[in-house]
Structures are given as structure tokens and as C-alpha cells.
Design a protein around this motif. Sequence first.
Motif, PDB file in Angstrom:
ATOM      1  N   GLN A 153       0.808  -1.206   0.000  1.00  0.00           N
ATOM      2  CA  GLN A 153       0.000   0.000   0.000  1.00  0.00           C
ATOM      3  C   GLN A 153       0.846   1.263   0.000  1.00  0.00           C
ATOM      4  O   GLN A 153       0.435   2.298  -0.514  1.00  0.00           O
ATOM      5  N   LEU A 193      -8.085   4.480  -1.180  1.00  0.00           N
ATOM      6  CA  LEU A 193      -8.470   3.115  -1.533  1.00  0.00           C
ATOM      7  C   LEU A 193      -9.196   3.053  -2.870  1.00  0.00           C
ATOM      8  O   LEU A 193      -8.990   2.151  -3.661  1.00  0.00           O
ATOM      9  N   ARG A 214      -8.109   0.738  -6.059  1.00  0.00           N
ATOM     10  CA  ARG A 214      -8.980  -0.285  -6.641  1.00  0.00           C
ATOM     11  C   ARG A 214      -9.156  -0.062  -8.132  1.00  0.00           C
ATOM     12  O   ARG A 214      -9.197  -1.012  -8.914  1.00  0.00           O
ATOM     13  N   ARG A 251     -11.354  -8.741   1.254  1.00  0.00           N
ATOM     14  CA  ARG A 251     -10.897  -8.104   2.489  1.00  0.00           C
ATOM     15  C   ARG A 251      -9.685  -7.219   2.212  1.00  0.00           C
ATOM     16  O   ARG A 251      -9.764  -6.304   1.426  1.00  0.00           O
ATOM     17  N   GLN A 252      -8.529  -7.507   2.869  1.00  0.00           N
ATOM     18  CA  GLN A 252      -7.388  -6.603   2.723  1.00  0.00           C
ATOM     19  C   GLN A 252      -6.652  -6.798   1.412  1.00  0.00           C
ATOM     20  O   GLN A 252      -5.746  -6.010   1.093  1.00  0.00           O
ATOM     21  N   PHE A 253      -7.019  -7.808   0.631  1.00  0.00           N
ATOM     22  CA  PHE A 253      -6.298  -8.093  -0.610  1.00  0.00           C
ATOM     23  C   PHE A 253      -6.956  -7.359  -1.785  1.00  0.00           C
ATOM     24  O   PHE A 253      -7.933  -7.844  -2.363  1.00  0.00           O
ATOM     25  N   LEU A 254      -6.413  -6.192  -2.131  1.00  0.00           N
ATOM     26  CA  LEU A 254      -6.946  -5.440  -3.271  1.00  0.00           C
ATOM     27  C   LEU A 254      -6.765  -6.228  -4.563  1.00  0.00           C
ATOM     28  O   LEU A 254      -7.616  -6.191  -5.451  1.00  0.00           O
ATOM     29  N   ASN A 259      -6.059 -10.155  -5.247  1.00  0.00           N
ATOM     30  CA  ASN A 259      -5.976 -11.422  -4.554  1.00  0.00           C
ATOM     31  C   ASN A 259      -4.702 -12.172  -4.963  1.00  0.00           C
ATOM     32  O   ASN A 259      -4.413 -12.282  -6.159  1.00  0.00           O
ATOM     33  N   ARG A 305      -5.270 -18.157   4.387  1.00  0.00           N
ATOM     34  CA  ARG A 305      -4.693 -17.084   5.192  1.00  0.00           C
ATOM     35  C   ARG A 305      -3.932 -17.639   6.391  1.00  0.00           C
ATOM     36  O   ARG A 305      -4.437 -18.487   7.125  1.00  0.00           O
TER      37      ARG A 305
END
Length: 269
Positions: free
Chosen positions: A34, A45, A49, A83-86, A88, A143
Motif C-alpha cells: 500500500q 483506496l 482499486r 478483504r485486505q487483498f486489493l 488477490n 490465510r
Amino acid sequence: MFKTRTNKNIDVQNLPWAPERITSTRRLPHVFAQDELPQADKRGLAGARLFFSARTREASRVEHTAPMSGRDTVVVTGFGPFRQFLVNPSWRAAQGLKLIGLGERIDVCIKELPVSYVQTQRVIAEIWQTLHPKFVVHLGIARGSSVVTLEQTGKNRGYRDKDVRGHCPVSHCCVDEAPEELCSVIDMRAVSKQLKEEAGMDVVYSRDAGRYLCDFAYYCSLYHGQGRAALIHIPTSGGLASADRLVPLLQTLIRTMLPADRPVGDMKR
């Protein structure tokens, strides 16, 4: 159980697809943290994206061409943002496999699966009905894991966790009035044992894929493809979380699953 015919004296370092023998100058997809997003996309964000969405659409567009005559199609799927994986990690791995390939007679087609039960079910059906692949490999993330996991079975029932859209199947199952579980035609235990013992790879065997989107996609694919599918859970921690190490391992793993001397559908129990 279906079994593959494998080389008992495999030496990964001397295989033509070993990491140090890959001659392609095309680089694997870069993983952006990030704090190192391109300057134009540091507006938050939403900007990030948009940036990754454009990259994903560009990679996906090239996958709708028909395979060349005399070649087999293998489809590799990864999942979309979660989730946190913009982006994957499973989708990055699929893109990496597209770049380095699976052999001269294999056309690799990659597809991104949304983390949505309804959309995933639709895309899986389209893959089997329109591309007619020899085999489909589904990649998903585990994960916290530091090893690669080969899943033997897909489960039909018990899907109660909501997807990214806040939905889950009304009947909590993949296919109504279908078997409770379906197995891959590949003997995952034998493959994992061989690669662990003879090549020292961090690969383990499992019969419980978790009853979320990975398991859901796997069952749907096994159902449509009569068992000609695999689900590989990839790690998000440890050395194998790096695409540079993971993608060549996945290439070796998938090629071990696909005997060159006969079609997958001709394997005998």
C-alpha cells in the motif's frame, strides 16, 4: 481413486520448467504494498482499486481466444478482491502461470472468480460449457498458511458464511440433489507425497477445503467437469508467499498432475 502416472526419479532442479531454467524475459506480476502504489493512485483506496481493476481487466481480455489445433486447454482461476487483498494473491499466481505456461502443447486460459456465490457459479458453468478444457485448476488463498495445500474433495452442503456481497446460497449448497461430496480424478495424496519426498516441496494434502468460496467453486467445477479439476490453496505467509517462488512451484505441481502420455479423462481407478 484416480491416480497419475508419475516419474519416480523426479529432479526439479533439472526439469525444463525449473525456476533457474525459465528463459522468458516477461516478469511476473509485481506485488504492490500500500505504501508503494503508483503516485497517481495514492489518493486513497478508491484510486488503488481503480488501478488494480484496470490491470485485472487487461489481463483477462486476452483469455477468450480459441486454442490452437492439436493443443489442450487448461484453465487456471484465481479470486478477485477479498478483504485486505486489493489484488488477490491467487489471481496474481494465475497471471504468473499464464506468463510462464504449462508446456508446449498446453494453452493456459485464466479466469478471475468474484468472491460471490452467484457469480462464481455462473463463471464456472461458462468455463466448462464454452472453453471445454482438459482440466481446470482453481487457486485460492489459505490465510496464515506457509505451505501449498492440495484439496481432494469438494463439499456440496454447509455454505453459511456470507460472500463479499453479504449473501450465501439459499439452500446452503452448491447443487441441489447432488452428491454430498465429489473428488478430483487426481490422487492428491500421491502427488503431495511425491513432491514432498522427492523434491522437498512444502506441499500438503487435505480433504476439507473450508466450505467457503474456494470449496464452493471446486465442487461446482468437479460437478460440471466430471472430476477433472483441482483446488490448490496457496500460502499468504512465509517464503512461498512470494510470486517468484510460488509460481514455478505451481507450474511443476500442475504439470505433475497432467500426464503427457494420455488424456486426464482416460485415467483409471
